[in-house]
Design a protein around this motif. Structure first.
Motif, PDB file in Angstrom:
ATOM      1  N   UNK A  38      52.099 125.257  85.891  1.00 28.20           N
ATOM      2  CA  UNK A  38      51.878 125.104  84.452  1.00 28.20           C
ATOM      3  C   UNK A  38      53.173 124.742  83.742  1.00 28.20           C
ATOM      4  N   UNK A  39      54.285 125.291  84.212  1.00 27.64           N
ATOM      5  CA  UNK A  39      55.578 124.967  83.604  1.00 27.64           C
ATOM      6  C   UNK A  39      56.009 123.536  83.928  1.00 27.64           C
ATOM      7  N   UNK A  40      55.960 123.183  85.211  1.00 28.40           N
ATOM      8  CA  UNK A  40      56.461 121.873  85.629  1.00 28.40           C
ATOM      9  C   UNK A  40      55.655 120.725  85.042  1.00 28.40           C
ATOM     10  N   UNK A  41      54.347 120.928  84.852  1.00 29.63           N
ATOM     11  CA  UNK A  41      53.471 119.842  84.431  1.00 29.63           C
ATOM     12  C   UNK A  41      53.011 119.981  82.990  1.00 29.63           C
ATOM     13  N   UNK A  42      53.694 120.825  82.245  1.00 26.22           N
ATOM     14  CA  UNK A  42      53.391 120.948  80.824  1.00 26.22           C
ATOM     15  C   UNK A  42      54.158 119.884  80.051  1.00 26.22           C
ATOM     16  N   UNK A  43      53.703 119.534  78.841  1.00 23.85           N
ATOM     17  CA  UNK A  43      54.441 118.554  78.026  1.00 23.85           C
ATOM     18  C   UNK A  43      55.867 118.999  77.701  1.00 23.85           C
ATOM     19  N   UNK A  44      56.140 120.319  77.813  1.00 24.67           N
ATOM     20  CA  UNK A  44      57.470 120.826  77.479  1.00 24.67           C
ATOM     21  C   UNK A  44      58.492 120.568  78.585  1.00 24.67           C
ATOM     22  N   UNK A  45      58.027 120.274  79.806  1.00 22.54           N
ATOM     23  CA  UNK A  45      58.980 120.044  80.889  1.00 22.54           C
ATOM     24  C   UNK A  45      59.630 118.681  80.670  1.00 22.54           C
ATOM     25  N   UNK A  46      60.963 118.603  80.705  1.00 17.33           N
ATOM     26  CA  UNK A  46      61.663 117.407  80.212  1.00 17.33           C
ATOM     27  C   UNK A  46      61.687 116.232  81.178  1.00 17.33           C
ATOM     28  N   UNK A  47      60.516 115.591  81.355  1.00 13.57           N
ATOM     29  CA  UNK A  47      60.470 114.367  82.159  1.00 13.57           C
ATOM     30  C   UNK A  47      60.222 113.134  81.302  1.00 13.57           C
ATOM     31  N   UNK A  48      59.932 113.315  80.012  1.00 12.90           N
ATOM     32  CA  UNK A  48      59.712 112.180  79.126  1.00 12.90           C
ATOM     33  C   UNK A  48      58.380 111.502  79.292  1.00 12.90           C
ATOM     34  N   UNK A  49      57.368 112.229  79.795  1.00 13.32           N
ATOM     35  CA  UNK A  49      56.058 111.617  80.038  1.00 13.32           C
ATOM     36  C   UNK A  49      55.442 111.028  78.775  1.00 13.32           C
ATOM     37  N   UNK A  50      55.753 111.614  77.623  1.00 12.64           N
ATOM     38  CA  UNK A  50      55.184 111.154  76.352  1.00 12.64           C
ATOM     39  C   UNK A  50      55.554 109.702  76.044  1.00 12.64           C
ATOM     40  N   UNK A  51      56.585 109.169  76.694  1.00 10.97           N
ATOM     41  CA  UNK A  51      57.060 107.819  76.389  1.00 10.97           C
ATOM     42  C   UNK A  51      56.322 106.727  77.154  1.00 10.97           C
ATOM     43  N   UNK A  52      55.394 107.111  78.044  1.00 10.36           N
ATOM     44  CA  UNK A  52      54.730 106.138  78.913  1.00 10.36           C
ATOM     45  C   UNK A  52      53.220 106.153  78.695  1.00 10.36           C
TER      46      UNK A  52
END
Length: 246
Positions: free
Chosen positions: A32-46
């Motif tokens: 839940x932590x790794x794949x939440x929007x809060x984990x800093x991978x920048x998924x929101x940009x794609x």
């Protein structure tokens, strides 16, 4: 894309799980932590090319988005990523570092466009950096020597390194991919948040089925035919006005 549709259900059925909360916590919490929007991978940009699909009118409502996502899960990149995730997980679990690095290299090579390659490698590198700071393990350490790093290989290495179950990890990973796609279309405007949640609820059985399939897959099972999605990612590279990096 194949003319696939899904039924947007108004209420979700509940299923009794034969696992207690105490048993679930050890592997659910990290996922839940790794794949939440809060984990800093920048998924929101794609957007995985969805921004062009919206611009072209291919996706214009909940029904068209649902059909597009069904196609992706059946024939597209999420299915390939799930198979690559499973292969990377098994290699990391066995301590077979050459196989882990080869799977990662294959995942990068299979990206069908420059933006898809950016999407997987930027998130992969960001995931490894963030995970090593707080969740370091030997598979992540081994993978960190590579450049570039594919996102499914990065998450799989962390999951295997921390002894998480493969199928549960796959379910969480694929759900994260599809949830991000739905979020992108919500932000683009064709659907609202309520329709987005209905689509995700309707897709859960397909997500579980894909995770089960990938658990028993090998790299020989890789293949895809979501050409409209691949073309969308290529067309997005020259789209005049855009919000997303892919």
């Amino acid at each position: 894309m194949i003319n696939a549709t899904i039924t947007i259900i108004m209420t979700a059925n509940t299923t009794t799980m034969d696992i207690s909360v105490a048993e679930a916590d050890p592997f659910l919490m990290p996922l839940m932590l790794w794949l939440s929007p809060a984990f800093p991978v920048g998924a929101f940009a794609y957007s995985h090319g969805l921004e062009w699909a919206v611009e072209a009118g291919d996706i214009h409502d909940a029904r068209s988005l649902g059909g597009w996502l069904v196609d992706l899960l059946t024939f597209g990149a999420p299915r390939a990523d799930a198979i690559l995730f499973a292969a990377a997980f098994r290699s990391a679990e066995a301590g077979d570092w050459p196989a882990l690095l080869e799977t990662n290299a294959l995942a990068v090579a299979l990206a069908p466009s420059a933006e898809r390659r950016l999407e997987t490698t930027a998130q992969g590198a960001a995931f490894v950096m963030a995970a090593r700071a707080a969740w370091d393990c030997e598979p992540l350490e081994r993978l960190a020597t590579e450049e570039p790093i594919a996102y499914p290989a990065a998450v799989a290495a962390a999951a295997a390194g921390h002894g998480l179950p493969l199928e549960a990890s796959l379910q969480a990973f694929v759900l994260g991919l599809i949830a991000n796609a739905v979020s992108a279309v919500v932000r683009l405007g064709p659907i609202g948040q309520t329709d987005g949640q209905k689509i995700l609820a309707a897709l859960l059985p397909r997500l579980r089925a894909l995770a089960r399939e990938a658990v028993h897959s090998t790299l020989a099972d890789l293949g895809g035919a979501a050409f409209r999605s691949d073309l969308a990612s290529m067309r997005h590279e020259t789209q005049y006005s855009r919000l997303f990096r892919s």
